[in-house]
Each structure stands twice: as structure tokens, then as C-alpha cells.
Design an enzyme around this catalytic site. Structure first.
Site, PDB file in Angstrom:
ATOM      1  CB  CYS A  70      -1.887  -2.428  15.303  1.00 38.22           C
ATOM      2  SG  CYS A  70      -1.249  -3.180  13.826  1.00 38.22           S
ATOM      3  CB  CYS A  73      -0.805   1.172  13.360  1.00 36.28           C
ATOM      4  SG  CYS A  73      -2.527   0.726  12.955  1.00 36.28           S
ATOM      5  CG  ASN A 156      -0.498 -16.247   5.290  1.00 36.93           C
ATOM      6  OD1 ASN A 156      -0.559 -17.020   4.186  1.00 36.93           O
ATOM      7  ND2 ASN A 156       0.529 -16.591   6.249  1.00 36.93           N
ATOM      8  CG  HIS A 169       0.676  -8.102   7.320  1.00 36.68           C
ATOM      9  ND1 HIS A 169      -0.269  -8.277   8.069  1.00 36.68           N
ATOM     10  CD2 HIS A 169       1.481  -9.001   7.761  1.00 36.68           C
ATOM     11  CE1 HIS A 169      -0.236  -9.397   8.884  1.00 36.68           C
ATOM     12  NE2 HIS A 169       0.882  -9.782   8.743  1.00 36.68           N
ATOM     13  CD  GLN A 171       4.344 -13.154   6.772  1.00 35.65           C
ATOM     14  OE1 GLN A 171       5.447 -13.748   7.357  1.00 35.65           O
ATOM     15  NE2 GLN A 171       3.365 -14.014   7.070  1.00 35.65           N
TER      16      GLN A 171
HETATM   17 ZN   LIG Z   1      -2.415  -1.707  12.572  1.00 35.01          ZN
END
Ligand SMILES: [Zn+2]
Length: 362
Positions: A70, A73, A156, A169, A171
Site C-alpha cells: 500500500c 501506509c 470516495n 484516504h 482527496q
Molecule cells: Zn495502507
């Protein structure tokens, strides 16, 4: 809150927002990244008068990576991500694959927590307050860029919405123009002001919803959430501060302090809307409610194309909606919606509001 700004290996800006004032953020991005080359172009549609961002470089972006790769992370050992530090509270950085860049605006990513498996609804009130500070600060910073006219903070959530990274997360888009939906609102605002001899449409809509009450979902000292009279989506909630302000920068201490509690409650209710459903296809547990959370803020700069309307007439609000209409079924933007921009909503707004009150957490 402490803010530390740094640069990634390819020159993109990254900013840490830390709850503790003594945090030191000095890790360096050790990845061998080439300087970013982005070719985003905004083209105007001559018939509709709206704009389309053509961003072909986005085809190369990372698509559903395994959890141990990811990019959102924190970095650990030899596993280098977009975030050089080994932990963080909230972090914002320029998108590596932006839809808008350079003269066409700016795209940023906001990581809400370093916990890969959490969602926004799992955050503590203190963490959510830090995200609000980051949104507010980015709105202020982006408003100073010559290429940015309007700042849009959004999340989203869920693969059904097209989210390609599971890490919690959101944006931030800095658009180089006033967006079509905001322009429509400003035109309605101008027409209402003219027709009523000066009344504010946002104030009148909010007052009407409070007086009617049938679509109110949640009401607190500083915030009111309701399903709009003509909701476009099966479950759609608009959250307004009681005191009208044009953007996140305008929120007073009271509204700011109360926001985390109110917003977390709304998100947790969204996750319970479909709880009594069929459990999804084949009886498997249904994935969490996919949603879009969208902050509407006044554009920056003069609004002379909207006669008689000032920035301060605009009302900051958040629009939260899901594309799921019932357990296991999504609302698709099909012929009428995509072809003609006419929404067909199967869930009466009053029923949606009733459901969103039933699933309150206490
Ligand atoms: Zn992550």
C-alpha cells in the site's frame, strides 16, 4: 496541531499534520523516483459549456495493490511508500497521478490515519478534528495558487465507487474554474435573491427543512443534517452549519469543535443503513456502505458572472451519499441520468430520512 512540510523524491509536496506539537518529521524519501511528468489538459465542451480534464498519464496508476504494498501506509524498513515516516497522524501530499496539475489546478491525497484497515467512521473525535484542520488548512493554501479557483475536499469510499486503494484516504482538488454544480447553485442563489428582494436561498432551504422536520436526520447545537427534498441519490444527506459561512475557514470554534462528533455519527449511521438486508449475494457479509462525501465551498475570487451574489452568500455544506440503493444492489447512472442528467430515485427522501434516524447509535 503541528504542520511539517517536506518534498518527496520527485519534488512533490508532502505535509504532515500532527496532533502533538513536539513531533519531528525529518525522514527522507529514499525512492529513486523520476521527476513527475504530468500532462493534464482541460478542454471545454462547446455545446454544454462545461470542462473535461484529459489526463492520459492516469492510466499508469496503481490499481488495487496488495495490502503489503500500500503506497499510503507509512514506510517501514525496505518497504518504501509515499510517506517517508514510519508513522503519521494525518498526511497530505500531491497526487502522483493528478487529474489536474500545473496551470490546470492541483490534486492532493489526504491520508486520514496510518491504520490501513480503518475507515473514517472508525476514527476518534480527535483524529477527525485533525482531518478537519488539514482540510481547512489546504483550502487556505490552495486558494493562494494562481491556478486554483475552487477547492473541493472529498472522500470516495468503497470499491463500488471506483476506489483503487483500500487505505482510508480522501482527496482535494483545486479546480482552475468554478465547477458546474457550484455555478448552478450560485445562479439559483442570484435568482432567489432577486425574486425575494434579498433573501438567501441556502438560509431559506435550511429553515424550511428544520420547520418541516420530516427529512431531518440529525440536529445539534451547531449543525443540521437532512435528506434534501429532491434527493438525487437513494440515501443522501446534506450537513450544514447553522451559522452560514462560505468555506471551511469561516467555521467558528463551536461548529469546529462539534463537527467530529456529528460527522462520525452520520458516517456510522451510513454503515448501518443496510444492516437488516439480505446479507448481500450468496448470504456473504455485505461490504461496508460505499459513499461519496463532498464538501461544497464558495469559489475564490470575484463572482461577477453571478449578478448580485457575493462569496459570503454561499453556504459551506457537506453532501454525503451512497450509490447503493438496497442490499447488494447499486444505483447505476444509466440512460436518464447519464444521457439526460435526469435522476430517477427509488427511495423517497422521507423514507431515507426515517431509516437514517432509526439507525442512530444511541
Ligand atoms: Zn495502507
Amino acid at each position: 496541531m503541528k504542520k511539517t512540510s517536506t518534498r518527496l523524491a520527485d519534488g512533490r509536496e508532502l505535509i504532515y499534520y500532527d496532533a502533538g506539537d513536539d513531533r519531528v518529521r525529518d525522514a527522507v524519501d529514499r525512492r529513486p523516483l523520476d521527476p513527475t511528468v504530468t500532462t493534464s489538459e482541460v478542454r471545454r465542451d462547446p455545446l454544454l459549456g462545461d470542462s473535461v480534464a484529459i489526463a492520459s498519464h492516469r492510466q499508469g496508476r496503481i490499481y488495487h495493490p496488495p495490502a503489503d504494498e500500500c503506497p499510503l501506509c507509512p514506510s517501514s524498513g525496505d518497504r518504501l511508500s509515499e510517506i517517508p515516516e514510519s508513522s503519521y497522524d494525518v498526511v497530505v501530499f500531491e497526487n502522483r497521478f493528478p487529474s489536474l496539475a500545473g496551470d490546470s489546478g492541483r490534486c492532493e491525497v489526504v491520508c486520514f490515519t496510518s491504520d490501513h484497515d480503518a475507515s473514517f467512521a472508525d476514527l476518534t473525535e480527535a483524529q477527525a478534528a485533525l482531518v478537519l484542520e488539514a482540510w481547512t488548512d489546504r483550502t487556505a493554501e490552495l486558494s493562494h495558487l494562481p491556478s486554483v479557483r475552487q477547492v473541493f475536499c472529498f472522500e470516495n469510499r468503497g470499491a463500488e465507487i471506483g476506489v483503487t486503494l483500500g487505505h482510508p484516504h480522501g482527496q482535494i482538488y483545486g479546480y482552475p474554474f468554478t465547477t458546474p454544480r457550484t455555478a448552478l447553485m450560485l445562479r439559483s442563489l442570484a435568482a432567489h435573491k432577486e425574486a425575494t428582494g434579498g433573501a438567501n436561498l441556502f438560509d431559506d432551504v435550511l429553515a424550511r427543512e428544520i420547520a418541516d422536520g420530516s427529512r431531518v436526520v440529525l440536529s445539534s447545537e451547531h449543525w443540521v443534517a437532512f435528506v434534501p427534498y429532491a434527493a438525487h441519490w437513494p440515501y443522501e444527506v446534506h450537513l450544514y452549519p447553522r451559522r452560514r459561512v462560505p468555506d471551511l475557514l469561516g467555521l467558528d470554534e463551536g461548529a469546529r469543535t462539534e463537527f467530529p462528533q456529528v460527522y462520525l455519527e452520520l458516517l456510522r449511521r451510513f454503515d448501518r443503513i443496510f444492516d437488516e438486508g439480505n446479507g448481500g449475494k450468496d448470504g456473504a457479509a455485505e461490504p461496508p456502505t460505499p459513499y461519496i462525501a463532498a464538501w461544497h465551498q464558495a469559489p475564490f475570487g470575484p463572482l461577477e458572472e453571478f449578478e448580485g451574489v457575493n462569496r459570503d452568500d454561499f453556504a459551506l455544506h457537506l453532501e454525503l451519499f451512497t450509490i447503493r440503493r438496497t442490499s447488494g444492489k447499486l444505483k447505476f447512472l444509466a440512460g436518464s441520468e447519464s444521457g439526460m442528467n435526469v435522476f430517477i430515485n427509488d427511495v423517497p427522501p422521507e423514507t431515507a430520512a426515517q431509516r437514517l434516524r432509526e439507525v442512530a447509535s444511541s
